[in-house]
Design a protein around this motif. Sequence first.
Motif, short mmCIF file in Angstrom:
data_model
loop_
_atom_site.label_atom_id
_atom_site.label_comp_id
_atom_site.label_asym_id
_atom_site.label_seq_id
_atom_site.Cartn_x
_atom_site.Cartn_y
_atom_site.Cartn_z
N PRO A 14 37.93 49.65 51.60
CA PRO A 14 37.50 50.97 52.06
C PRO A 14 36.04 50.94 52.53
N LYS A 15 35.72 51.85 53.45
CA LYS A 15 34.40 51.84 54.08
C LYS A 15 33.25 51.96 53.07
N PRO A 16 33.35 52.86 52.08
CA PRO A 16 32.22 52.97 51.15
C PRO A 16 31.92 51.66 50.42
N TRP A 17 32.92 50.81 50.25
CA TRP A 17 32.71 49.49 49.63
C TRP A 17 32.06 48.54 50.63
N LEU A 18 32.58 48.56 51.85
CA LEU A 18 32.06 47.70 52.92
C LEU A 18 30.56 47.95 53.11
N ASP A 19 30.15 49.21 53.01
CA ASP A 19 28.74 49.57 53.22
C ASP A 19 27.81 48.95 52.18
N ASP A 61 28.30 34.69 50.23
CA ASP A 61 28.37 34.69 48.77
C ASP A 61 28.13 36.07 48.16
N ASP A 62 28.06 37.09 48.97
CA ASP A 62 27.83 38.44 48.43
C ASP A 62 28.89 38.73 47.35
N PRO A 63 28.46 39.21 46.17
CA PRO A 63 29.41 39.40 45.07
C PRO A 63 30.48 40.45 45.34
N LEU A 64 30.19 41.41 46.21
CA LEU A 64 31.22 42.41 46.54
C LEU A 64 32.20 41.85 47.55
N LEU A 65 31.66 41.04 48.47
CA LEU A 65 32.53 40.39 49.45
C LEU A 65 33.51 39.44 48.76
N ARG A 66 32.98 38.68 47.80
CA ARG A 66 33.83 37.69 47.10
C ARG A 66 35.06 38.34 46.46
N GLN A 67 34.94 39.60 46.08
CA GLN A 67 36.07 40.25 45.41
C GLN A 67 37.18 40.65 46.37
N VAL A 68 36.86 40.71 47.67
CA VAL A 68 37.84 41.25 48.62
C VAL A 68 38.20 40.31 49.78
N LEU A 69 37.42 39.25 49.97
CA LEU A 69 37.66 38.35 51.10
C LEU A 69 38.76 37.34 50.77
N PRO A 70 39.87 37.34 51.52
CA PRO A 70 40.91 36.34 51.28
C PRO A 70 40.38 34.95 51.64
N LEU A 71 40.66 33.98 50.78
CA LEU A 71 40.17 32.61 50.99
C LEU A 71 41.34 31.63 51.00
N CYS A 88 41.81 43.70 45.27
CA CYS A 88 40.91 42.74 44.63
C CYS A 88 41.64 41.41 44.58
N ARG A 89 41.00 40.38 45.07
CA ARG A 89 41.69 39.09 45.21
C ARG A 89 42.15 38.54 43.86
N TYR A 90 41.43 38.89 42.78
CA TYR A 90 41.74 38.33 41.46
C TYR A 90 42.77 39.15 40.71
N CYS A 91 43.31 40.19 41.36
CA CYS A 91 44.12 41.15 40.60
C CYS A 91 45.34 40.51 39.97
N PHE A 92 45.53 40.78 38.66
CA PHE A 92 46.67 40.18 37.98
C PHE A 92 47.96 40.89 38.35
N ARG A 93 47.85 42.00 39.07
CA ARG A 93 49.07 42.70 39.48
C ARG A 93 49.44 42.36 40.92
N ARG A 94 48.80 41.32 41.49
CA ARG A 94 49.04 41.08 42.91
C ARG A 94 50.48 40.69 43.22
N GLY A 106 31.49 33.20 40.44
CA GLY A 106 30.97 33.51 41.76
C GLY A 106 30.71 34.99 42.01
N VAL A 107 31.03 35.84 41.01
CA VAL A 107 30.78 37.28 41.18
C VAL A 107 29.78 37.76 40.12
N ASN A 108 30.10 37.50 38.85
CA ASN A 108 29.25 38.04 37.78
C ASN A 108 29.10 37.06 36.61
N ASP A 109 29.19 35.76 36.89
CA ASP A 109 29.13 34.77 35.82
C ASP A 109 27.69 34.34 35.53
#
Length: 336
Positions: free
Chosen positions: A51-56, A64-74, A120-126, A255-258
């Motif tokens: 969503p846009k408010p997150w992108l902003d 390596d932006d920590p917010l990008l890492r959560q949403v960018l497919p790799l 969220c790329r790490y989501c356990f419900r994916r 890579g996000v909050n470790d």
Amino acid sequence: MNSSMQLPDTWQTLLSQTLESPEALIRYLQLPDSLLEGADRASLEFAMRIPKPWLDRIEKGNPDDPLLRQVLPLSEELNDVPGFIRDPLDEINSNPVDGLIHKYNGRVLVILTSACAINCRYCFRRHFPYAENRLGPQQWQKVLDYIAADASITEVIFSGGDPLVASDARLQQLISDLEQIPHLTRLRIHSRLPVVLPQRITETLTGILKQTRFNVVIVIHSNHPQELDDGVAAAVQRLKQAGVTVFNQAVLLRGVNDHIDTLKQLSETLFDIGVLPYYLFTFDPVKGAAHFDLPDEEAKQLLGQLQDLLPGYLVPKLAREIPGRGAKTLLFTGQE
Ligand SMILES: *Cc1c(COP(=O)(O)O)cnc(C)c1O
Ligand code: SF4
């Protein structure tokens, strides 16, 4: 009305305009083109959704932006890693009726919707079979019957997907149905929307939460202090003015909050805006997300450091969900 007058976007508009093209993301954030092929392939397995408010809140030009890492497919998501499976929590086997998970004493989880505002790329419900868990009117009646028949249940937890993707009118209806069950006293909502789309906390919603007879808890989900901008702070204020208790749960992600500084700042920023840290989850071994994993030993060390630096009420519980257990398993008790 003069067509040049611009109304602020409503949350529904923002929700319908999430960014889903890896190419557009990479162009907009000025990221290296080399990320594109992997992003395209990984997003076929689990769609990208931002969503846009997150992108902003993402820094341009920083892969390596920590917010990008959560949403960018790799491309790493496509690796098969032993031990990383599709349903690590075995939730498929804990549904007594569709849409309801009853694993813990006194509380049940209701899956309201399959939708999320963000993927969220790490989501356990994916890989969760949401299609079989769509909560239609008949299923909802079965959920109500199940809860009404078991007086040991005092708390209902709205979960998902993201339950706040549901409209205010629908939430109002569900809450009034639940209010008819006398043994229920608490309503809990697990949602990432106050963080990723704070516009969702409308006056109508806070009105509903203020007037219900339930004691309301909202557990937001933020993993990094950079997520917590002024819009989020204002949304939390609106919830608190409605008498809601607000907690945060986070997931410990490589890579996000470790880092100790990040975790410390997360707790402090949360408290500054009126939220108490609740859980810090170690990562669930879900297929496609092994690159976020952190060894337990490292997680425990981080918690030990956090306990040395912060007041006890700002140290989240390091926890994991182990299939078959009746509560979360705590990994760090502070006695280590
Ligand atoms: C996490 C979870 C809960 C809530 O657990 P708390 O420790 O009360 O936060 C309830 N039911 C299920 C199935 C859960 O996974
Ligand atoms: S918001 Fe929650 S349920 Fe939705 S994708 Fe992210 S972690 Fe998963």
